[in-house]
Each structure stands twice: as structure tokens, then as C-alpha cells.
Design a protein around this motif. Structure first.
Motif, PDB file in Angstrom:
ATOM      1  N   ASP A 167      -3.713   0.306   9.245  1.00  0.00           N
ATOM      2  CA  ASP A 167      -2.747   0.481   8.189  1.00  0.00           C
ATOM      3  C   ASP A 167      -1.664  -0.231   8.285  1.00  0.00           C
ATOM      4  O   ASP A 167      -0.693  -0.356   7.074  1.00  0.00           O
ATOM      5  CB  ASP A 167      -2.526   2.091   8.146  1.00  0.00           C
TER       6      ASP A 167
ATOM      7  N   LYS B  20       0.623  -3.642   7.635  1.00  0.00           N
ATOM      8  CA  LYS B  20       0.573  -4.746   7.154  1.00  0.00           C
ATOM      9  C   LYS B  20       1.115  -6.048   8.106  1.00  0.00           C
ATOM     10  O   LYS B  20       0.866  -7.202   7.927  1.00  0.00           O
ATOM     11  CB  LYS B  20       1.125  -4.843   5.809  1.00  0.00           C
TER      12      LYS B  20
ATOM     13  N   ARG C  15       2.503   1.928   5.226  1.00  0.00           N
ATOM     14  CA  ARG C  15       1.803   0.993   6.076  1.00  0.00           C
ATOM     15  C   ARG C  15       2.601   0.704   7.389  1.00  0.00           C
ATOM     16  O   ARG C  15       2.683  -0.595   7.634  1.00  0.00           O
ATOM     17  CB  ARG C  15       1.555  -0.351   5.230  1.00  0.00           C
TER      18      ARG C  15
END
Length: 528
Positions: free
Chosen positions: A210, A212, A83
Motif C-alpha cells: 500500500d 507508494k 498509502r
């Protein structure tokens, strides 16, 4: 720049509301506010515009490429798997080693000596289409599998159209190694240039979708910006377009409510679920006209305004004649005692909800009205400047208004927090009634102190002080500065109470964005 975006000085001293004339040391408050604001603009919270997404992505890619000596597509695969958390990639590398890091992300670092060295002109069978083609018309991926260029192209086209372009795996059976994006880009662009552009867009957007630590700004209409934070996922940020939002759930800034509490509260207010619950428990639907009917007597034979008689116990249509123990043309058994208990619970819940909702709405309505007050305050400043008073700087008006807006917002969201935090069902397995009551009393003491000072600050800002004598203007200045200072301290105390008293020792994690005296973290634009 918004003239209300500065703040009064904050030296950490708590000021009692009666000490209005003890504030000579605040004469340099605006200068120090400028220093604080400059420091704040050094925040790690960044605005990523459409034009600099590629730059932001390149920074993270380059860090991984330099550390592990990888090619760009391999670094991208690692980052997408984690991520786009570069620190996480480095952590897994240290804890688990390079081989496990690559295997978990389906990355294969090929060695030229391991790649087939067949003669370019030799004929090879493609195991996908079962056609024999020259080896120079075959393409080998990092995993060592090779197929004809036509099959690769069709494979890439299908995956991109399916929206799987961020991680297109090898075609070989049971092989999950991610393909080289340069090869994907090369073959797709030859067949469908527009699809190749779509592939490029997917690769860019993966940095936001994608990641975070990156979120799209939820502004409507969308400003096109994204926000990147470096540290705390649970924080409130402000985009360059002016929208403030919770970074964790992308809804409006709602601290001290947790994201879960705010989601429940928003749904409850939108659906008016308590009203629906009251109607469900206290009314029955007429079997003829289907309108809700409330029973106002003890008899279980009721009549709708349309004239239809029916049984209150089961809702079935009946005749009008009845005795002590029966109703004409009807029988449904004994009365259900649970109905009485449900009615009592519904009444208590609707009263409790109304208490918190009325105060939440009152403060949000006040906030809307006070924000409109900005222009009026600016006109007051212009009038005072025209009078050429000894007071030369009127930022205390703007700073006081800004403090009022921040404190009012916090106060309004404190009521949904209290509604759920001190309910019988929320965390019912962790708190006894006694513990809950103690925590509620502590919280409400802080809440009421804050509420009283917010109202006083609002009162003084609404006064027509531009018409006052110079002495009274000075008095208003000292009162507004003092109340701003006290209100800031009380906001902090409210959050300290939540952290150190309300949430202390709970097994359930309740994440709340921390208090920031200067408001939501303002994102600064990432350098291109």
C-alpha cells in the motif's frame, strides 16, 4: 564490491575529444571517485529486507503515534488510508484539521467516558446473533458498538479469508470505523493460530503493497527485498541484488523512455504488431487453405499456391474465368479505394518502425557483448600489473567500461523515446508538423553526437592495450578518460535537450527519470 562500480572524477568540465593530453589533473581522479561514491552511498534510497520490514513500518507508525497521541492500530489505519505517506498525513492534519483527518480514514478516537459502563455481569442482547449473553462476553470497539465475542471472531475470520484484513470495519450497520487490530489478533489466534499468522503477515505486507514509496524488487527469482525512496517516485534504483529497475512502473530501467512509451514499445516488440499490421493490410486469407496471400498484379482475381482462385476485393472463392468487368461465379461490387491508402500508410509505418527497432536492438546487443567484456578487461589489468609499468592504478579501465555501459544503455532507450515522441499520432493534438520536426532535429543532433562518442569509447576499450608500449598505454589511458568525460557530458546534454527543448510547454505530462552520472541510485540496507 563490483570493481566496475566506481567512476572517474567529475569536476563538471566539458572536455573535447582532441584534448587527450590535457588531463594531468585527472591523476587524482580515483581518489575523488571514492569520495563521490561515499557520498552516493548516503542516498535516501533504502533496501528493506524481510527481516527489517517491521522496523521500517514501526518508524512511520511511531512518528504518527507521537504526533497525534494515537494507538498503534489507529496510526496504522491513517497510514494505510494515505498509502503510508507520513508527510501526507501531516499535510491533511494542517489543512483540514484533526476531525476531518480521522473521519476520512474511518478512525474513531474513543474516550473512556463514552464507552458503555454496563455491569460486567448484566445480560445483553447481541444484535448480530440475537443471543443474550453476559456483558463481559461482549467486545466494544472504538466507535462504541459492542457485540458478542463469538460474532466478532467469525466476522474477523471471514474478512481475513477474503483478504480484507488491512481494514476490517465494525459489524454495525453503516459503521465504517476500523477495528482494533489487537482485539482481532486476540480472538483469531484462539480459534485459528495459522490464520492469525496470516493476519500478521498482511499487516506487515501492507507497508509495501500500500506504500507508494516502497516497491518490491522485480528480480527473478525474487530476492525478497523491497526498495524505499524518500523523494522522487520517478527514478531508477538498484537493489542490493544488483537488479536495476524503474521505481514508477517496476520494469527494467528504461530512461529516457517514459513508462508509457516503454510499455507501448515492449508490447510492440513482443507482438511484432507492425508485421501483423503489414500482413493484415497487404494480404488476404485464402478461403480454402487459409494461408495469407499477397497480390502481385493489378487484377483482382488472384490464385493461392493451393490452386484456389478468389476475389481480392472481398476474399470470396470464385471461378477461374473472368472478363474486364466480371469474375465467373462471383460479384462483390466496386473496388474499395481505401485499400490503397491503407497499404501506403502501412508501408511507411513498417519502414519507420524498422528504422528505430534496428538501432534499438543493435545497441542493446552491443551492451550485452560489452558487459561480457568485464572479465577480459580484468585480465588486461592483470597483465599490465605484471609488467610493472609506471602506471600503478588501472581504475581508468574499469571506470571507462562502466561509463560505456551506462551510456550505451541510455543510447539504446533513446530510440523508443524518439519513435513515439516524434510520431504523427503521439501528442498529435499538441505539436504541429513544423514543431515536431524542429524538436526531432534538435534531439537527433544530440543523439548522434552521443552515438559517435560511445562507439569511440567502445573501440578504445576493445583494443589490446595491455600489449602496447608504456607510452601507448599512457596514450590509451588519456583517450579513455577523455572519452568517458565527454560521453558523460553528452548524456547530460541529451537529457537537458529532452527537458528544456522537447518536453517544454507541453500540456501532457511526460515523466522521465532524471539523468544520474553515477547510474541508478544504489539502495543501502535499512538498519534493523
Amino acid at each position: 564490491m563490483d570493481p566496475y562500480d566506481s567512476d572517474y572524477c567529475d569536476d563538471g568540465d566539458y572536455c573535447d575529444e582532441d584534448d587527450y593530453y590535457e588531463f594531468d589533473h585527472h591523476d587524482d581522479c580515483d581518489r575523488r571517485a571514492d569520495v563521490a561514491l561515499t557520498s552516493r552511498n548516503g542516498s535516501s534510497c533504502k533496501v528493506i529486507t524481510k527481516e527489517c520490514v517491521s522496523t521500517a513500518q514501526r518508524e512511520d507508525l511511531q512518528r504518527v503515534m507521537d504526533l497525534l497521541s494515537l494507538r498503534e492500530h489507529q496510526a496504522r489505519t491513517l497510514l494505510i488510508h494515505h498509502r503510508w505517506d507520513v508527510d501526507k498525513v501531516f499535510q491533511v492534519l494542517v489543512e483540514n484539521g484533526k476531525d476531518r483527518l480521522y473521519n476520512e480514514a474511518c478512525v474513531m478516537v474513543s474516550n473512556d467516558s463514552n464507552v458503555s459502563s454496563k455491569n460486567r455481569s448484566s445480560i445483553v442482547l447481541c444484535e448480530i446473533c440475537l443471543e443474550e449473553v453476559p456483558f463481559y462476553k461482549m467486545t466494544t470497539m472504538d466507535c462504541g458498538h459492542y457485540f458478542c465475542n463469538t460474532c466478532w471472531t467469525e466476522h474477523f475470520v471471514v474478512k481475513i479469508n477474503e483478504g480484507q484484513s488491512r481494514r476490517i470495519s465494525c459489524m454495525a450497520s453503516r459503521c465504517s470505523v476500523v477495528c482494533d487490530e489487537d482485539k482481532i489478533r486476540n480472538y483469531v489466534s484462539k480459534k485459528d493460530p495459522k490464520l492469525a499468522e496470516k493476519f500478521e503477515r498482511y499487516l506487515l505486507e501492507s507497508y509495501i503493497e500500500d506504500n507508494k514509496r516502497v516497491k518490491w524488487c522485480p528480480s527473478v527469482p525474487h530476492c525478497g527485498n523491497a526498495i524505499r525512496v524518500e523523494d522522487d517516485e520517478y527514478c531508477e534504483v538498484e537493489c542490493a541484488c544488483g537488479v536495476q529497475f524503474c521505481f514508477s512502473c517496476s520494469s527494467e530501467a528504461h530512461s529516457p523512455c517514459s513508462c508509457q512509451m516503454w510499455e507501448l514499445w515492449s508490447k510492440k516488440c513482443q507482438d511484432e504488431s507492425e508485421t501483423c499490421n503489414w500482413i493484415t493490410v497487404n494480404t488476404k486469407t485464402c478461403p480454402k487453405c487459409h494461408k495469407p496471400v499477397e497480390k502481385n498484379g493489378g487484377c483482382n482475381l488472384v490464385r493461392c499456391i493451393c490452386g484456389q482462385p478468389f476475389c481480392w476485393l472481398c476474399g470470396g472463392a470464385t471461378g477461374i474465368q473472368h472478363t474486364w468487368d466480371s469474375i465467373a461465379n462471383h460479384t462483390c461490387g466496386r473496388f474499395n479505394e481505401e485499400q490503397i491508402a491503407n497499404t501506403k500508410r502501412a508501408k511507411i509505418e513498417i519502414v519507420r518502425y524498422s528504422h528505430y527497432h534496428s538501432r534499438f536492438k543493435a545497441h542493446t546487443d552491443s551492451l550485452k557483448a560489452e558487459i561480457i567484456m568485464k572479465e577480459k578487461l580484468e585480465r588486461k589489468i592483470v597483465k599490465m600489473e605484471a609488467r610493472e609499468l609506471e602506471i600503478k592504478d588501472y581504475d581508468w579501465v574499469r571506470n571507462g567500461a562502466k561509463r560505456l555501459f551506462r551510456s550505451r544503455r541510455i543510447l539504446s532507450y533513446s530510440y523508443p523515446f524518439a519513435f513515439y515522441m516524434f510520431s504523427d499520432t503521439f501528442l498529435s493534438d499538441e505539436l504541429t508538423n513544423l514543431e515536431r520536426n524542429i524538436k526531432q532535429n534538435l534531439f537527433e543532433d544530440q543523439q548522434q553526437q552521443l552515438e559517435g562518442h560511445v562507439e569511440k569509447l567502445s573501440h578504445f576499450l576493445e583494443q589490446e592495450f595491455e600489449e602496447f608500449s608504456e607510452d601507448k598505454v599512457m596514450d590509451s589511458r588519456m583517450r579513455i578518460i577523455a572519452l568517458s568525460k565527454v560521453t558523460d557530458a553528452l548524456c547530460k546534454n541529451l537529457y537537458d535537450c529532452i527537458d528544456n527543448e522537447i518536453l517544454l510547454h507541453l500540456r501532457t505530462t511526460i515523466n522521465i527519470a532524471p539523468y544520474r552520472s553515477m547510474g541508478a541510485d544504489k539502495a543501502v540496507e535499512l538498519d534493523k
